[in-house]
Enzyme design. Structure first.
Site, PDB file in Angstrom:
ATOM      1  N   SER A 248       5.577   3.983   2.084  1.00 18.42           N
ATOM      2  CA  SER A 248       4.975   4.946   2.387  1.00 18.42           C
ATOM      3  C   SER A 248       4.935   5.941   3.506  1.00 18.42           C
ATOM      4  CB  SER A 248       3.498   4.252   2.971  1.00 18.42           C
ATOM      5  OG  SER A 248       3.626   2.912   3.709  1.00 18.42           O
ATOM      6  N   MET A 249       4.536   6.477   3.936  1.00 16.32           N
ATOM      7  CA  MET A 249       6.011   7.260   5.279  1.00 16.32           C
ATOM      8  C   MET A 249       6.056   6.113   5.671  1.00 16.32           C
ATOM      9  SD  MET A 249       4.606  11.373   4.893  1.00 16.32           S
ATOM     10  CE  MET A 249       5.467  11.738   6.546  1.00 16.32           C
ATOM     11  N   ASN A 250       6.976   6.803   6.968  1.00 20.64           N
ATOM     12  CA  ASN A 250       7.602   6.134   8.117  1.00 20.64           C
ATOM     13  C   ASN A 250       8.094   4.726   7.969  1.00 20.64           C
ATOM     14  OD1 ASN A 250       7.444   5.977  11.441  1.00 20.64           O
ATOM     15  ND2 ASN A 250       5.892   5.729  11.771  1.00 20.64           N
TER      16      ASN A 250
ATOM     17  N   CYS B 144      -4.339  -2.348  11.207  1.00 22.84           N
ATOM     18  CA  CYS B 144      -4.798  -3.821  10.937  1.00 22.84           C
ATOM     19  C   CYS B 144      -3.654  -5.045  10.962  1.00 22.84           C
ATOM     20  CB  CYS B 144      -5.864  -3.903   9.429  1.00 22.84           C
ATOM     21  SG  CYS B 144      -5.041  -3.585   8.302  1.00 22.84           S
TER      22      CYS B 144
ATOM     23  N   GLU C  73      14.251  11.718   0.320  1.00 23.00           N
ATOM     24  CA  GLU C  73      12.947  12.416  -0.658  1.00 23.00           C
ATOM     25  C   GLU C  73      12.840  12.469  -2.162  1.00 23.00           C
ATOM     26  OE1 GLU C  73      11.487  12.962   2.059  1.00 23.00           O
ATOM     27  OE2 GLU C  73      12.430  12.639   3.653  1.00 23.00           O
ATOM     28  N   ALA C  74      12.748  11.303  -2.731  1.00 23.39           N
ATOM     29  CA  ALA C  74      13.257  11.114  -4.342  1.00 23.39           C
ATOM     30  C   ALA C  74      11.905  11.661  -5.174  1.00 23.39           C
ATOM     31  CB  ALA C  74      13.451  10.248  -4.821  1.00 23.39           C
TER      32      ALA C  74
ATOM     33  N   HIS D  56      -8.177   0.682   4.222  1.00 21.27           N
ATOM     34  CA  HIS D  56      -8.592   1.944   5.723  1.00 21.27           C
ATOM     35  C   HIS D  56      -8.141   3.488   5.770  1.00 21.27           C
ATOM     36  CE1 HIS D  56      -8.364  -2.409   8.240  1.00 21.27           C
ATOM     37  NE2 HIS D  56      -9.873  -1.266   8.643  1.00 21.27           N
TER      38      HIS D  56
HETATM   39  N1  LIG Z   1      13.370   2.990  17.878  1.00 19.02           N
HETATM   40  C1  LIG Z   1      13.281   2.422  17.581  1.00 19.02           C
HETATM   41  N2  LIG Z   1      13.370   1.540  17.514  1.00 19.02           N
HETATM   42  C2  LIG Z   1      13.251   0.353  16.262  1.00 19.02           C
HETATM   43  N3  LIG Z   1      12.751   0.710  14.856  1.00 19.02           N
HETATM   44  C3  LIG Z   1      12.592   2.363  15.106  1.00 19.02           C
HETATM   45  C4  LIG Z   1      12.836   2.777  16.097  1.00 19.02           C
HETATM   46  N4  LIG Z   1      12.207   4.491  15.974  1.00 19.02           N
HETATM   47  C5  LIG Z   1      11.162   3.995  14.906  1.00 19.02           C
HETATM   48  N5  LIG Z   1      11.407   2.941  14.473  1.00 19.02           N
HETATM   49  C6  LIG Z   1      11.125   2.639  13.167  1.00 19.02           C
HETATM   50  O1  LIG Z   1      11.871   3.608  12.491  1.00 19.02           O
HETATM   51  C7  LIG Z   1      10.895   3.287  10.668  1.00 19.02           C
HETATM   52  C8  LIG Z   1      11.198   4.562  10.242  1.00 19.02           C
HETATM   53  O2  LIG Z   1      12.154   5.533  10.065  1.00 19.02           O
HETATM   54  P1  LIG Z   1      12.428   6.166   8.674  1.00 19.02           P
HETATM   55  O3  LIG Z   1      13.997   6.114   8.518  1.00 19.02           O
HETATM   56  O4  LIG Z   1      12.349   7.717   8.858  1.00 19.02           O
HETATM   57  O5  LIG Z   1      11.582   5.998   8.130  1.00 19.02           O
HETATM   58  P2  LIG Z   1      10.878   6.922   6.279  1.00 19.02           P
HETATM   59  O6  LIG Z   1      11.906   7.647   5.708  1.00 19.02           O
HETATM   60  O7  LIG Z   1      10.345   5.862   5.433  1.00 19.02           O
HETATM   61  O8  LIG Z   1       9.858   7.840   6.788  1.00 19.02           O
HETATM   62  C9  LIG Z   1       9.631   3.576  11.434  1.00 19.02           C
HETATM   63  O9  LIG Z   1       9.449   1.840  10.800  1.00 19.02           O
HETATM   64  C10 LIG Z   1       9.179   2.775  12.502  1.00 19.02           C
HETATM   65  O10 LIG Z   1       8.441   2.049  13.832  1.00 19.02           O
HETATM   66  C1  LIG Z   2       2.037  11.812   1.513  1.00 17.84           C
HETATM   67  C2  LIG Z   2       3.498  13.897   1.467  1.00 17.84           C
HETATM   68  C3  LIG Z   2       4.145  14.078   2.167  1.00 17.84           C
HETATM   69  N1  LIG Z   2       4.814  15.016   2.017  1.00 17.84           N
HETATM   70  C4  LIG Z   2       6.050  15.238   2.997  1.00 17.84           C
HETATM   71  C5  LIG Z   2       6.216  15.395   4.549  1.00 17.84           C
HETATM   72  C6  LIG Z   2       7.612  14.813   4.706  1.00 17.84           C
HETATM   73  O1  LIG Z   2       8.365  15.803   4.750  1.00 17.84           O
HETATM   74  C7  LIG Z   2       7.503  13.833   3.303  1.00 17.84           C
HETATM   75  C8  LIG Z   2       8.079  12.693   3.600  1.00 17.84           C
HETATM   76  O2  LIG Z   2       8.657  12.097   4.372  1.00 17.84           O
HETATM   77  P1  LIG Z   2       9.319  10.518   4.869  1.00 17.84           P
HETATM   78  O3  LIG Z   2       9.227  11.036   6.121  1.00 17.84           O
HETATM   79  O4  LIG Z   2      10.451  10.799   4.504  1.00 17.84           O
HETATM   80  O5  LIG Z   2       8.716   9.533   3.947  1.00 17.84           O
HETATM   81  O6  LIG Z   2       6.812  14.820   2.235  1.00 17.84           O
HETATM   82  C9  LIG Z   2       4.490  15.809   1.181  1.00 17.84           C
HETATM   83  O7  LIG Z   2       4.830  16.842   1.234  1.00 17.84           O
HETATM   84  N2  LIG Z   2       3.268  15.696   0.812  1.00 17.84           N
HETATM   85  C10 LIG Z   2       2.399  14.726   1.384  1.00 17.84           C
HETATM   86  O8  LIG Z   2       1.226  14.147  -0.066  1.00 17.84           O
HETATM   87 ZN   LIG Z   3      -5.731  -0.892   7.366  1.00 20.26          ZN
END
Ligand SMILES: Nc1ncnc2c1ncn2[C@@H]1O[C@H](COP(=O)(O)OP(=O)(O)O)[C@@H](O)[C@H]1O
Ligand SMILES: Cc1cn([C@H]2C[C@H](O)[C@@H](COP(=O)(O)O)O2)c(=O)[nH]c1=O
Ligand SMILES: [Zn+2]
EC number: 2.7.1.21
Length: 192
Positions: free
Chosen positions: A10-12, A147, A88-89, A185
């Site tokens: 998932s994201m983040n 949660c 962003e694959a 959720h």
């Molecule tokens: N300052 C920080 N220190 C440690 N972890 C962090 C920090 N800022 C963000 N994160 C963690 O980094 C993760 C997001 O990383 P990111 O590479 O941007 O994710 P994604 O590419 O999957 O969206 C999250 O789990 C967030 O809690």
């Molecule tokens: C769920 C979802 C995501 N996107 C876009 C939003 C972001 O720009 C990227 C994913 O970012 P990440 O933090 O690197 O995982 O995808 C979208 O366009 N449509 C969606 O449904």
């Molecule tokens: Zn939950």
């Protein structure tokens, strides 16, 4: 033989951070890499891969018109590559996923892809669907819902934080527009 890897979440969840760490591992050993990200995702500037954790670097850009096999093959002829890394694959096309598979099979270059599995409606993206079908290795990068359960879904929210149920599959955004939730959720928020 080189393998095609798909790291999904998932994201983040830390996909970009993990990609940048893997890239560093290759480069600190003097091995050449080639990084790619989606042109459409310009949150951190055009041609940049950036993690919320603060790491970032330059990357080549793909859109549906780019022949990734041809571009990587050209680079590989000039400087032999040890790995190709793609962020962003989920935004890859079906044809590009097959091109990437050919990089592994025909040029013996490992390819590490990082992306979302599903969109805000819980449906597969084109790139993710074909990576799930073709990759040699599938790995989930895990993060948590409020949660404490694993957050596998991506809720899209509007400016008021309300769940969005319909719309285009692609809408670029970050923590202001998406919240990673567990399925229970997510279903509660989506009203079903
Ligand atoms: N300052 C920080 N220190 C440690 N972890 C962090 C920090 N800022 C963000 N994160 C963690 O980094 C993760 C997001 O990383 P990111 O590479 O941007 O994710 P994604 O590419 O999957 O969206 C999250 O789990 C967030 O809690
Ligand atoms: C769920 C979802 C995501 N996107 C876009 C939003 C972001 O720009 C990227 C994913 O970012 P990440 O933090 O690197 O995982 O995808 C979208 O366009 N449509 C969606 O449904
Ligand atoms: Zn939950």
């Amino acid at each position: 033989m080189a393998k095609l890897y798909f790291y999904y979440s998932s994201m983040n969840a830390g996909k970009s951070a993990t990609l940048l760490q893997s890239d560093f591992n290759y480069r600190e050993r003097g091995m050449a890499t080639m990084l790619w990200t989606a042109a459409i995702d310009d949150r951190f500037g055009h041609g940049r891969i950036a993690s919320r954790i603060g790491l970032e670097t330059d990357a080549h850009l793909f859109d549906p018109a780019v022949d990734i096999f041809a571009a990587v093959a050209r680079q590989h002829a000039a400087t032999p590559l040890s790995c190709v890394l793609i962020d962003e694959a989920q935004f890859l096309t079906r044809a590009q996923v097959w091109q990437i598979a050919a990089l592994c099979d025909d040029l013996n270059i490992p390819v590490l892809c990082y992306g979302l599995r599903t969109d805000f409606r819980g449906e597969l993206f084109e790139g993710s669907a074909h990576l799930l079908g073709l990759a040699d290795t599938l790995s989930e990068i895990k993060t948590v819902c409020d949660c404490g359960r694993k957050a596998t879904m991506n809720l899209r929210v509007d400016g008021q934080g309300q769940a969005v149920r319909d719309g285009a599959q692609t809408q670029i955004g970050g923590n202001d527009r998406y919240v990673a939730l567990c399925r229970r959720h997510y279903r509660e928020q989506m009203g079903g």
